[in-house]
Design an enzyme around this catalytic site. Structure first.
Site, short mmCIF file in Angstrom:
data_model
loop_
_atom_site.label_atom_id
_atom_site.label_comp_id
_atom_site.label_asym_id
_atom_site.label_seq_id
_atom_site.Cartn_x
_atom_site.Cartn_y
_atom_site.Cartn_z
N ASP A 35 -4.11 -1.08 -2.73
CA ASP A 35 -3.74 0.28 -2.35
C ASP A 35 -4.09 0.49 -0.88
OD1 ASP A 35 -3.23 3.11 -4.14
OD2 ASP A 35 -3.94 3.32 -2.07
N ILE A 36 -3.21 1.14 -0.14
CA ILE A 36 -3.40 1.36 1.29
C ILE A 36 -4.52 2.36 1.57
CG2 ILE A 36 -1.80 3.30 1.64
CD1 ILE A 36 -0.60 1.64 3.98
N ASN A 90 -0.72 7.60 -13.19
CA ASN A 90 -0.39 9.00 -12.93
C ASN A 90 1.08 9.18 -13.28
OD1 ASN A 90 -2.98 9.59 -11.97
ND2 ASN A 90 -2.46 8.91 -9.91
N GLY A 96 -0.57 13.96 -10.20
CA GLY A 96 -0.89 13.26 -8.95
C GLY A 96 0.04 12.12 -8.61
N GLN A 97 1.13 11.94 -9.37
CA GLN A 97 2.06 10.85 -9.01
C GLN A 97 2.81 11.23 -7.74
OE1 GLN A 97 4.93 9.67 -12.03
NE2 GLN A 97 5.51 7.83 -10.89
N HIS A 103 3.43 2.45 -11.46
CA HIS A 103 2.35 1.57 -10.98
C HIS A 103 1.09 1.86 -11.77
CE1 HIS A 103 2.71 5.18 -8.50
NE2 HIS A 103 1.39 5.21 -8.45
N HIS A 105 -2.80 1.84 -11.44
CA HIS A 105 -3.94 1.73 -10.55
C HIS A 105 -5.03 0.97 -11.30
CE1 HIS A 105 -2.91 5.10 -7.65
NE2 HIS A 105 -2.17 5.49 -8.68
P1 AMP Z 1 0.25 7.82 -7.13
O1 AMP Z 1 -0.29 9.00 -6.34
O2 AMP Z 1 -0.36 7.63 -8.47
O3 AMP Z 1 1.77 7.88 -7.18
O4 AMP Z 1 -0.16 6.53 -6.32
C1 AMP Z 1 0.52 6.09 -5.18
C2 AMP Z 1 -0.45 5.20 -4.47
O5 AMP Z 1 0.27 4.41 -3.56
C3 AMP Z 1 -1.52 5.95 -3.66
O6 AMP Z 1 -2.81 5.59 -4.14
C4 AMP Z 1 -1.28 5.48 -2.23
O7 AMP Z 1 -2.47 5.32 -1.50
C5 AMP Z 1 -0.54 4.18 -2.44
N1 AMP Z 1 0.32 3.77 -1.35
C6 AMP Z 1 1.22 4.53 -0.67
N2 AMP Z 1 1.87 3.77 0.23
C7 AMP Z 1 1.38 2.50 0.12
C8 AMP Z 1 1.65 1.27 0.77
N3 AMP Z 1 2.57 1.16 1.76
N4 AMP Z 1 0.96 0.16 0.40
C9 AMP Z 1 0.03 0.26 -0.58
N5 AMP Z 1 -0.27 1.39 -1.25
C10 AMP Z 1 0.40 2.50 -0.90
#
Ligand code: AMP
Ligand code: ZN
Length: 117
Positions: A35-36, A90, A96-97, A103, A105
């Site tokens: 995760d970024i 999520n 929180g999605q 995906h 987590h």
């Molecule tokens: P969600 O809020 O459950 O939809 O999770 C989306 C996740 O994607 C968040 O934890 C972000 O930090 C992560 N995210 C967004 N852009 C990137 C990216 N380019 N590379 C890796 N993770 C990312």
């Protein structure tokens, strides 16, 4: 079409190699990457290569692929030697999605509270 790549989807772009990511595991059907914006020492996202909006859509359309995602979540935890960890999907903006390509987590490496926020 369900499962088809979406032009406007960030995670489809990661699957296609058009957006960089720190990939930790790949299978024929899944990709796992860091995760970024990590919320724990281990924070890895496991996605199916195929595009489904959320875990409910994935489980309804392709239960075997949903199982692949869960198996890879365990493999990520095993690689990081996590005895305890959390797997979160999520589902929907109210939960929180923010990225609408399903995906898991995988979070671990620190103590965690319940209930989550
Ligand atoms: P969600 O809020 O459950 O939809 O999770 C989306 C996740 O994607 C968040 O934890 C972000 O930090 C992560 N995210 C967004 N852009 C990137 C990216 N380019 N590379 C890796 N993770 C990312
Ligand atoms: Zn996608």
């Amino acid at each position: 079409m369900p499962g088809e790549p979406q032009d406007d989807c960030l995670f489809c772009k990661i699957v296609e190699g058009h957006v960089p990511a720190t990939i930790v595991r790949e299978t024929q059907t899944t990709v796992a990457f860091r995760d970024i914006n990590p919320q724990a020492p281990t924070h890895v996202l496991v996605i199916p290569r195929a595009h489904y909006e959320n875990v409910a859509a994935l489980a309804a359309a392709d239960p075997d692929l949903a199982a692949d995602v869960l198996r890879e979540a365990k493999a990520v935890a095993d690689e990081d030697k996590l005895e305890s960890y959390r797997v979160v999907f999520n589902t929907g903006p109210g939960a929180g999605q923010t990225v609408f390509h399903v995906h898991a987590h995988v979070l671990g490496g620190r103590g965690m509270q319940w209930p989550p926020g």
